[in-house]
Motif scaffolding. Structure first.
Motif, PDB file in Angstrom:
ATOM      1  N   LEU A  94       0.824  -1.207   0.000  1.00 54.64           N
ATOM      2  CA  LEU A  94       0.000   0.000   0.000  1.00 54.64           C
ATOM      3  C   LEU A  94       0.862   1.262   0.000  1.00 54.64           C
ATOM      4  N   ARG A  95       2.001   1.188   0.698  1.00 54.37           N
ATOM      5  CA  ARG A  95       2.877   2.366   0.768  1.00 54.37           C
ATOM      6  C   ARG A  95       3.656   2.572  -0.528  1.00 54.37           C
TER       7      ARG A  95
ATOM      8  N   LEU B  19      -0.120   5.141  -0.705  1.00 53.19           N
ATOM      9  CA  LEU B  19      -0.839   5.650   0.456  1.00 53.19           C
ATOM     10  C   LEU B  19       0.162   6.180   1.473  1.00 53.19           C
TER      11      LEU B  19
ATOM     12  N   GLU C 124      -2.680   7.010   6.325  1.00 47.78           N
ATOM     13  CA  GLU C 124      -3.822   6.366   5.661  1.00 47.78           C
ATOM     14  C   GLU C 124      -3.795   4.854   5.874  1.00 47.78           C
TER      15      GLU C 124
ATOM     16  N   ARG D 179     -12.783   4.265  -2.773  1.00 43.37           N
ATOM     17  CA  ARG D 179     -11.589   4.957  -3.246  1.00 43.37           C
ATOM     18  C   ARG D 179     -11.262   4.378  -4.608  1.00 43.37           C
TER      19      ARG D 179
ATOM     20  N   LEU E 139      -7.680   3.297  -5.572  1.00 43.83           N
ATOM     21  CA  LEU E 139      -7.171   2.017  -5.095  1.00 43.83           C
ATOM     22  C   LEU E 139      -7.783   0.840  -5.844  1.00 43.83           C
TER      23      LEU E 139
END
Length: 415
Positions: free
Chosen positions: A134-135, A140, A144, A211, A214
């Motif tokens: 995710l990072r 994100l 988050e 979102r 994503l």
């Protein structure tokens, strides 16, 4: 002034569209997550200055990668005054990357896939795999991701730091595994892509129900994976994501309020996504080597192809959940099965199944389980029980549209 503002908007737009692709290539070239992130920001800072003077280049992505690479080498040479070992690293990177600019545009899509396989390496704990993906892959912020995990931001930051350290110290290769090893590594990658999609399909917190950035990213990664490795479950996962995503435009009202499946305007559903998802599902089913993602896609297809809730074949859905629960005996699947059985056999049947889940100590902190129980109680006329379950769901919900929906349900129940 207007021209400068135009360049600034161009840089911002390219950052939104390309920054994760540029980062993935920089990680490949530099073999260091933190150095690549510094180089990414240096490159965009340079773009803001240079493009204002010279205009945007024909290939902004390649320009940014090249600028980032040279900025990183400059950083290493400056630091070499304090650490002599960095001089050799800077010289090696400079020598290795002289001809890299011509390859970057061709290899950049593979770089995204290389990055996700690195982030999902089996030597990393599952929660670190997801956080790092995710990072680094999706961009994100730590805050988050922490909200998505319901974890303190400093704890989540340490998790990401430890994962990067593990990759560096264990010399985990930044590559897609050999085809013979790929199926064994596939499960963790599929799981991570699915979790990214879920966070986009129904955000765990915040002002919006979904979102799209994503869910769109997860679908893009799913397409890349199917292209690279057309295994049935990769195909099944892509089918599932497309079928679920097809309903996104109808899942919220124009003001952003949650709209339940039964109340959705099905003319808003994306028929192209449904057709593509259904075709992929048939392809996965035909292989006879499918698993849980394909079964979930089959359930989503029953919903997607029903003209309305009343015409939905709830018997087929319940039967598919029976099979899915055997393949993936998780409490969330059991909850979804309870909802399907409630539609087939009535709310009392669903309520008994949810109470059995709670009796096993499962899903007690899952707001959707309490919301489902509240709805069954409401439909059965058990107002006090419905109110108690809605209040419990409200206490656990971090997403604003869901909170407002529950508050409306509580208001409808009255005092």
């Amino acid at each position: 002034m207007n021209e400068a503002r135009g360049i600034e908007r161009t840089v911002e737009a390219i950052y939104r569209a390309e920054s994760r692709r540029v980062l993935a290539t920089l990680i490949r070239l530099l073999s260091d997550f933190d150095l690549a992130e510094e180089a990414l920001h240096d490159a965009f800072a340079a773009a803001s200055e240079r493009w204002r003077r010279d205009g945007a280049p024909a290939n902004p992505r390649a320009w940014l990668v090249s600028a980032g690479r040279f900025k990183a080498i400059d950083r290493l040479r400056r630091r070499a005054r304090f650490d002599a070992s960095l001089t050799e690293l800077a010289e090696r990177l400079d020598a290795e990357n002289q001809d890299a600019a011509m390859r970057e545009a061709e290899e950049i899509e593979d770089d995204r896939l290389r990055l996700i396989f690195t982030c999902c390496h089996p030597s990393l704990p599952p929660d670190a795999q997801l956080a790092l993906t995710l990072r680094e892959v999706c961009g994100l912020t730590t805050e988050e991701i922490a909200r998505a995990f319901l974890t303190a931001a400093p704890t989540l930051a340490q998790r990401i730091v430890r994962a990067k350290t593990r990759i560096r110290d264990a010399k985990i290769p930044y590559e897609v595994p050999a085809r013979t090893d790929l199926p064994d590594r596939l499960d963790s990658v599929l799981h991570t892509i699915y979790l990214v999609f879920n966070e986009g399909y129904s955000a765990s917190s915040g002002a919006s129900l979904t979102r799209h950035d994503l869910s769109g990213e997860a679908i893009r990664l799913g397409r890349l994976l199917v292209e690279l490795l057309p295994e049935p479950e990769a195909i099944g996962l892509l089918a599932l994501m497309l079928l679920q995503e097809s309903r996104r435009p109808a899942r919220t009202s124009p003001s952003g309020e949650l709209v339940l499946l039964a109340d959705q305007d099905r003319t808003l559903w994306d028929r192209k996504q449904i057709e593509e998802g259904t075709a992929l599902l048939e392809r996965a089913l035909f292989s006879r080597r499918f698993g849980p993602y394909t079964l979930q896609a089959a359930i989503a297809a029953v919903h997607a192809n029903a003209p309305d809730t009343g015409a939905t074949d709830w018997g087929e859905i319940a039967g598919l959940y029976d099979i899915l629960l055997q393949a993936d005996p998780s409490p969330v699947i059991a909850l979804n099965r309870a909802a399907a059985i409630a539609m087939r056999d009535g709310p009392a049947a669903g309520l008994a199944l949810i109470d059995a889940i709670f009796a096993r100590g499962e899903l007690l902190d899952y707001h959707l389980a309490h919301s489902a129980r509240a709805d069954f109680c409401r439909r059965l006329g058990r107002t006090a029980d419905a109110r108690a379950s809605y209040l419990q769901a409200l206490s656990l919900t971090r997403q604003e549209p869901e909170r407002r929906f529950i508050e409306r349900r509580l208001a409808e129940l009255g005092e």
